[in-house]
Design an enzyme around this catalytic site. Structure first.
Site, short mmCIF file in Angstrom:
data_model
loop_
_atom_site.label_atom_id
_atom_site.label_comp_id
_atom_site.label_asym_id
_atom_site.label_seq_id
_atom_site.Cartn_x
_atom_site.Cartn_y
_atom_site.Cartn_z
N ASP A 246 0.83 -1.20 0.00
CA ASP A 246 0.00 0.00 0.00
C ASP A 246 0.87 1.25 0.00
O ASP A 246 1.95 1.28 0.60
CB ASP A 246 -0.92 0.04 1.22
CG ASP A 246 -2.00 -1.03 1.17
OD1 ASP A 246 -2.16 -1.64 0.10
OD2 ASP A 246 -2.64 -1.27 2.22
N THR A 277 33.09 5.98 6.72
CA THR A 277 32.91 6.49 5.36
C THR A 277 32.15 7.81 5.33
O THR A 277 32.44 8.68 4.50
CB THR A 277 32.16 5.45 4.52
OG1 THR A 277 32.88 4.22 4.54
CG2 THR A 277 32.02 5.91 3.08
N GLU A 317 34.22 10.12 13.13
CA GLU A 317 35.59 9.62 13.14
C GLU A 317 36.48 10.56 12.32
O GLU A 317 36.67 10.33 11.15
CB GLU A 317 35.61 8.20 12.60
CG GLU A 317 34.70 7.27 13.39
CD GLU A 317 34.68 5.85 12.86
OE1 GLU A 317 35.65 5.43 12.19
OE2 GLU A 317 33.70 5.15 13.12
N TYR A 318 37.06 11.64 12.97
CA TYR A 318 37.09 11.93 14.40
C TYR A 318 37.06 13.43 14.62
O TYR A 318 37.63 14.17 13.80
CB TYR A 318 38.37 11.37 15.03
CG TYR A 318 38.52 9.88 14.82
CD1 TYR A 318 37.91 8.96 15.65
CD2 TYR A 318 39.27 9.42 13.73
CE1 TYR A 318 38.06 7.59 15.44
CE2 TYR A 318 39.40 8.06 13.51
CZ TYR A 318 38.80 7.15 14.35
OH TYR A 318 38.93 5.82 14.13
N TYR A 384 39.07 -1.46 19.09
CA TYR A 384 39.44 -2.46 18.09
C TYR A 384 40.08 -1.73 16.92
O TYR A 384 40.12 -0.49 16.89
CB TYR A 384 38.23 -3.28 17.64
CG TYR A 384 36.94 -2.49 17.50
CD1 TYR A 384 36.73 -1.64 16.42
CD2 TYR A 384 35.94 -2.58 18.46
CE1 TYR A 384 35.56 -0.92 16.29
CE2 TYR A 384 34.76 -1.87 18.35
CZ TYR A 384 34.57 -1.04 17.26
OH TYR A 384 33.41 -0.31 17.14
N ASP A 385 40.62 -2.47 15.96
CA ASP A 385 41.32 -1.89 14.80
C ASP A 385 42.57 -1.12 15.21
O ASP A 385 42.96 -0.17 14.53
CB ASP A 385 40.39 -0.98 13.99
CG ASP A 385 39.27 -1.74 13.31
OD1 ASP A 385 39.37 -2.97 13.23
OD2 ASP A 385 38.30 -1.10 12.89
N TRP A 522 30.73 -4.43 17.21
CA TRP A 522 30.59 -4.29 15.76
C TRP A 522 30.85 -5.65 15.14
O TRP A 522 31.95 -6.18 15.28
CB TRP A 522 31.59 -3.28 15.20
CG TRP A 522 31.44 -3.13 13.73
CD1 TRP A 522 32.07 -3.84 12.74
CD2 TRP A 522 30.56 -2.23 13.06
NE1 TRP A 522 31.64 -3.45 11.51
CE2 TRP A 522 30.72 -2.46 11.67
CE3 TRP A 522 29.65 -1.27 13.49
CZ2 TRP A 522 29.99 -1.73 10.72
CZ3 TRP A 522 28.95 -0.56 12.54
CH2 TRP A 522 29.12 -0.78 11.17
#
Length: 542
Positions: A246, A277, A317-318, A384-385, A522
């Site tokens: 609809d 990104t 970031e950041y 992390y990373d 994540w």
């Protein structure tokens, strides 16, 4: 750094008055309804088997009154050392030793004379006590036990038919937050329904939906097809009902999240904006913080998806540092942003995912995170990373170390360093969430098993070189050692680092020792089909 998260509202907890303590025998039926009473709704417990180290139990809810009951909730306490390991025919959750079971969609309505039952397997001894049915004693002494909608007194809507209201999904007073990616519905074939079938919905307290974009000074939709247009069939959907074609009908991830909240009303859902990104637009947006914040409020609370989101997560970031792009707005910009968003969002959740770079003069030092924390519900530390195959020749190093170790390539690149530096800056511990990656990072051309070896480049990955989901690595390249509170694996010429249920347990112990608000991760599609990592966070924080 790649992806992240943020967090959310304070977990509500009710205070329940415990009634007469009932010690059940190890076998046989114990009726919690007193025979002399004309109780309308009662619950009885049966231990159906016992094999020494564990047992199987069954609860039966009976409506002996004159009116229909449309929802039921049974609560009880187990002694320390006793735990439910699996269950059926109800949603069973716990906060410490206090257990709550709620009906499913098909067994919640009991006409006069009807009964429903659910069962579970547990470890320890079967001695439930303090039983409550819809908030009243299970023997019916507190009233007729009629339909109260499963209200548990926490001021929230229990959400109808089969909902776990989310309050008992919370591991104690702590947050267990996971990211859901809008693009995961494509190659990864991961959908909101998978949060339910994996069992993660029984463990999560918050979900961050990633990502919205930041463009021309405003919040904008990231992927309209995934967000609110993709058609879900009955088989694919959380509710078991197909989407409507609809005009104006809500479809896509947003409608699936709405259905998830109907089943788990206490799971808080935030729309996360930015990410690696799409962080480039924050600098322009912060030239007019009030307009930026108001645009985001209007989008998050758009009438088309009214009630889906409980607030916003900001993943810049950041601030005053470099990520994919660089910002030089000054150290005060983070506090100004959080202040503007708190003013715009009022009592809704306002959170942010922040850097874990605690190196001297690094990204934590670049911004005043303490100023922003004053306006935030939580700050999610992206621990992390730290290391990866962007350093193509190595040295190999764990991407998410809890602590430092001899030979670490960069001082200050650990979880503990990040938490300490933020606390030294003035951020309260109980506003910090510890970040966990549900993936590994790896190199190829590695001959040394221990960290610190040389490499020839990134290891192959399913979607991207140098990165792979935990669910794949756990079987393809299982751990061969641990370092600094995380695991690593050397298989053939590949070297990977990632967290496992065991290392997550250690990190949760650290989070509790530090008085942190909880943890986030994540992201959901990286876990196993049974939600092993989500469960490890939940168990570790309980």
């Amino acid at each position: 750094m790649t992806k992240r998260s943020a967090l959310v509202p304070r977990v509500r907890h009710r205070i329940l008055a415990l009634f007469s303590v009932l010690v059940l025998p190890l076998a046989g039926l114990v009726a919690l309804a007193a025979p002399a009473q004309a109780a309308a709704v009662t619950a009885t417990y049966t231990q159906t088997s016992d094999w020494g180290t564990g047992f199987e139990g069954k609860w039966t809810i009976t409506n002996s009154g004159n009116s229909t009951v449309t929802d039921w909730t049974v609560e009880w306490d187990f002694p320390s050392g006793t735990a439910v390991t699996s269950s059926w025919d109800a949603t069973v959750t716990h906060s410490g030793d206090h257990y709550t079971a709620r009906n499913l969609s098909w067994n919640g309505t009991l006409a006069p004379g009807q009964s429903a039952s659910f069962g579970f397997v547990g470890t320890g001894t079967a001695t439930p006590a303090g039983c409550l049915l819809n908030g009243a004693p299970c023997d019916g002494s507190g009233g007729d036990g009629g339909d109260d909608g499963g209200d548990d007194g926490d001021g929230g809507d229990d959400g109808g038919d089969d909902g776990d209201d989310g309050g008992d999904t919370s591991p104690g007073d702590h947050v267990n937050l996971g990211y859901f990616t809008e693009w995961g519905i494509y190659q990864r074939d991961y959908h909101v329904k998978d949060i339910v079938t994996s069992g993660a919905a029984d463990r999560l307290t918050h979900i961050n939906y990633a990502f919205g974009n930041v463009q021309n000074g405003e919040c904008t939709v990231g992927d309209s097809y995934a967000d609110y247009d993709r058609f879900y069939s009955a088989e694919e959907s959380v509710s078991g009902e197909a989407d409507s074609w609809d005009t104006g009908a809500l479809r896509g991830n947003f409608n699936q999240l709405r259905q998830l909240k109907e089943r788990y009303p206490d799971i808080k859902i935030l729309w996360s904006f930015g990410g690696w990104t799409w962080s480039g637009g924050f600098t322009q947006a912060m030239q007019d913080p009030q307009h930026f914040a108001q645009s985001c409020y209007d989008l998050v609370n758009d009438p088309r998806w009214d009630g889906v989101f409980d607030g916003i997560d900001l993943d810049w970031e950041y601030p005053n540092a470099c990520g994919l792009t660089c910002d030089s707005s000054g150290p005060e910009v983070f506090g100004e942003m959080m202040h503007a968003f708190r003013d715009a969002f009022g009592d809704q959740l306002v959170t942010a995912a922040i850097t874990a770079d605690a190196s001297p003069g690094g990204k934590i030092d670049a911004a005043d995170y303490a100023a922003g924390a004053a306006y935030a519900d939580y700050l999610s530390v992206m621990a992390y990373d730290f290391f990866g195959a962007w350093a193509t020749t190595g040295p190999t190093a764990p991407h998410s170390p809890l602590t430092s170790y001899d030979g670490i390539p960069q001082q200050g690149f650990t979880t503990a360093d990040a938490i300490q530096r933020l606390r030294d800056q003035g951020v309260p511990a109980d506003k910090l969430l510890l970040g966990i990656g549900f993936y590994g990072r790896g190199w190829t051309g590695v001959s040394q098993s221990a960290p610190g070896g040389t490499a020839t480049g990134p290891a192959p990955g399913t979607y991207e070189q140098g990165i792979e989901d935990y669910k794949v690595l756990a079987t393809r390249c299982p751990p061969t050692g641990t370092v600094a509170g995380t695991a690593y694996a050397h298989c053939g010429s590949e070297w990977w680092s990632y967290d496992t249920p065991a290392t997550i347990q250690g990190k949760m112990e650290y989070a509790l020792q530090q008085g942190l608000a909880g943890a986030f991760f994540w992201e959901l599609s990286g876990d196993t089909a049974d939600g092993d990592l989500v469960d490890a966070i939940h168990t570790g924080l309980t």
